[in-house]
Design a protein around this motif. Structure first.
Motif, PDB file in Angstrom:
ATOM      1  N   ALA A 114       0.833  -1.209   0.000  1.00 41.70           N
ATOM      2  CA  ALA A 114       0.000   0.000   0.000  1.00 41.70           C
ATOM      3  C   ALA A 114       0.865   1.256   0.000  1.00 41.70           C
ATOM      4  N   GLY A 115       1.994   1.208   0.661  1.00 40.33           N
ATOM      5  CA  GLY A 115       2.883   2.367   0.748  1.00 40.33           C
ATOM      6  C   GLY A 115       3.527   2.753  -0.565  1.00 40.33           C
ATOM      7  N   TRP A 116       3.629   1.813  -1.487  1.00 41.25           N
ATOM      8  CA  TRP A 116       4.249   2.128  -2.772  1.00 41.25           C
ATOM      9  C   TRP A 116       3.479   3.212  -3.502  1.00 41.25           C
ATOM     10  N   ARG A 117       2.187   3.305  -3.280  1.00 40.37           N
ATOM     11  CA  ARG A 117       1.384   4.289  -4.014  1.00 40.37           C
ATOM     12  C   ARG A 117       1.561   5.704  -3.500  1.00 40.37           C
ATOM     13  N   GLU A 118       2.315   5.870  -2.426  1.00 40.98           N
ATOM     14  CA  GLU A 118       2.554   7.212  -1.889  1.00 40.98           C
ATOM     15  C   GLU A 118       3.516   8.023  -2.753  1.00 40.98           C
ATOM     16  N   ASP A 119       4.318   7.346  -3.562  1.00 44.08           N
ATOM     17  CA  ASP A 119       5.242   8.031  -4.472  1.00 44.08           C
ATOM     18  C   ASP A 119       4.431   8.553  -5.653  1.00 44.08           C
ATOM     19  N   PRO A 120       4.456   9.861  -5.917  1.00 45.99           N
ATOM     20  CA  PRO A 120       3.630  10.411  -6.997  1.00 45.99           C
ATOM     21  C   PRO A 120       4.034   9.927  -8.392  1.00 45.99           C
ATOM     22  N   GLU A 121       5.210   9.336  -8.542  1.00 41.57           N
ATOM     23  CA  GLU A 121       5.633   8.824  -9.842  1.00 41.57           C
ATOM     24  C   GLU A 121       5.329   7.335 -10.010  1.00 41.57           C
ATOM     25  N   VAL A 122       4.723   6.720  -8.999  1.00 37.83           N
ATOM     26  CA  VAL A 122       4.357   5.309  -9.046  1.00 37.83           C
ATOM     27  C   VAL A 122       2.846   5.203  -9.202  1.00 37.83           C
ATOM     28  N   HIS A 123       2.429   4.552 -10.283  1.00 48.20           N
ATOM     29  CA  HIS A 123       1.012   4.418 -10.598  1.00 48.20           C
ATOM     30  C   HIS A 123       0.668   2.929 -10.638  1.00 48.20           C
ATOM     31  N   GLY A 124       0.102   2.438  -9.528  1.00 50.29           N
ATOM     32  CA  GLY A 124      -0.229   1.025  -9.408  1.00 50.29           C
ATOM     33  C   GLY A 124      -1.560   0.697 -10.046  1.00 50.29           C
ATOM     34  N   HIS A 125      -1.637  -0.528 -10.569  1.00 51.86           N
ATOM     35  CA  HIS A 125      -2.847  -1.007 -11.233  1.00 51.86           C
ATOM     36  C   HIS A 125      -3.065  -2.478 -10.890  1.00 51.86           C
ATOM     37  N   VAL A 126      -4.315  -2.890 -10.925  1.00 48.44           N
ATOM     38  CA  VAL A 126      -4.656  -4.299 -10.796  1.00 48.44           C
ATOM     39  C   VAL A 126      -5.413  -4.735 -12.050  1.00 48.44           C
ATOM     40  N   LEU A 127      -5.164  -5.960 -12.440  1.00 47.36           N
ATOM     41  CA  LEU A 127      -5.894  -6.563 -13.544  1.00 47.36           C
ATOM     42  C   LEU A 127      -6.984  -7.423 -12.922  1.00 47.36           C
ATOM     43  N   VAL A 128      -8.218  -7.161 -13.314  1.00 45.26           N
ATOM     44  CA  VAL A 128      -9.370  -7.841 -12.730  1.00 45.26           C
ATOM     45  C   VAL A 128     -10.118  -8.590 -13.822  1.00 45.26           C
ATOM     46  N   GLY A 129     -10.481  -9.821 -13.515  1.00 41.73           N
ATOM     47  CA  GLY A 129     -11.283 -10.624 -14.432  1.00 41.73           C
ATOM     48  C   GLY A 129     -12.266 -11.463 -13.647  1.00 41.73           C
ATOM     49  N   ASP A 130     -13.495 -11.496 -14.075  1.00 40.50           N
ATOM     50  CA  ASP A 130     -14.557 -12.250 -13.394  1.00 40.50           C
ATOM     51  C   ASP A 130     -14.623 -11.915 -11.905  1.00 40.50           C
ATOM     52  N   GLY A 131     -14.419 -10.650 -11.574  1.00 43.85           N
ATOM     53  CA  GLY A 131     -14.530 -10.189 -10.201  1.00 43.85           C
ATOM     54  C   GLY A 131     -13.329 -10.482  -9.317  1.00 43.85           C
ATOM     55  N   ALA A 132     -12.297 -11.122  -9.855  1.00 46.21           N
ATOM     56  CA  ALA A 132     -11.115 -11.472  -9.065  1.00 46.21           C
ATOM     57  C   ALA A 132      -9.915 -10.640  -9.503  1.00 46.21           C
ATOM     58  N   VAL A 133      -9.077 -10.277  -8.547  1.00 44.77           N
ATOM     59  CA  VAL A 133      -7.821  -9.591  -8.856  1.00 44.77           C
ATOM     60  C   VAL A 133      -6.839 -10.655  -9.332  1.00 44.77           C
ATOM     61  N   LEU A 134      -6.383 -10.508 -10.574  1.00 41.61           N
ATOM     62  CA  LEU A 134      -5.519 -11.508 -11.210  1.00 41.61           C
ATOM     63  C   LEU A 134      -4.067 -11.078 -11.302  1.00 41.61           C
ATOM     64  N   GLY A 135      -3.812  -9.773 -11.247  1.00 45.47           N
ATOM     65  CA  GLY A 135      -2.444  -9.299 -11.401  1.00 45.47           C
ATOM     66  C   GLY A 135      -2.278  -7.895 -10.868  1.00 45.47           C
TER      67      GLY A 135
END
Length: 163
Positions: free
Chosen positions: A41-62
């Motif tokens: 969760a702390g990684w997203r505090e850096d303004p140059e770091v843009h985290g994403h999740v890949l979601v399929g069928d309601g589940a976080v896959l990546g």
């Protein structure tokens, strides 16, 4: 599958995916195991770091990040990991291509990846997503300040730059 912005509610799920200290090292370079949800969760505090999740069928896959450097006009895809139950099904390639689309859509033509030299699975995934090795002299220069001699990749047709 959809690429969505990462939020703190995803952190514990993503942190639980690596099953060993070796997996953690290959994924994000940390030596602590397990990685905590607070760390992720702390990684997203850096303004140059843009985290994403890949979601399929309601589940976080990546999970993956686009690190942006406006001064150098380039981006790096980083900390890419796929849920254990989704591995071996092409999800990693889908995730990498979606992250690349985000970087290109944000106006970055130079997009890089660095891979731990022992992470053959990730290397195959990134090459399968269309990435190619950078010039060996560039890789040697960039690795001079790194903790390990990473394998550096870029998208074909990029302009020579500095990560």
């Amino acid at each position: 599958m959809d690429l969505l912005p990462f939020s703190a509610e995803h952190a514990a799920t993503v942190a639980a995916w690596p099953a060993s200290s070796r997996e953690v090292l290959l994924w994000c370079g940390h030596r602590e195991f397990p990685v905590t949800g607070e760390t992720v969760a702390g990684w997203r505090e850096d303004p140059e770091v843009h985290g994403h999740v890949l979601v399929g069928d309601g589940a976080v896959l990546g999970y993956g990040e686009v690190w942006t450097d406006a001064e150098e006009d380039e981006a790096e895809l980083a900390r890419i990991v796929v849920a254990p139950e989704a591995r071996g099904r092409g999800v990693g390639r889908v995730l990498v291509r979606a992250l690349l689309d985000r970087a290109l859509g944000a106006g970055f033509d130079d997009v890089f990846l660095r891979v731990h030299p022992d992470n053959a699975v990730a290397l195959r995934c990134y090459e399968g997503a269309g990435f190619v090795p950078v010039d060996p002299d560039e890789a040697a220069e960039w690795n001079a300040v790194q903790p390990v001699p990473y394998v550096w990749l870029t998208r074909p047709g990029r302009v020579t730059g500095t990560p």
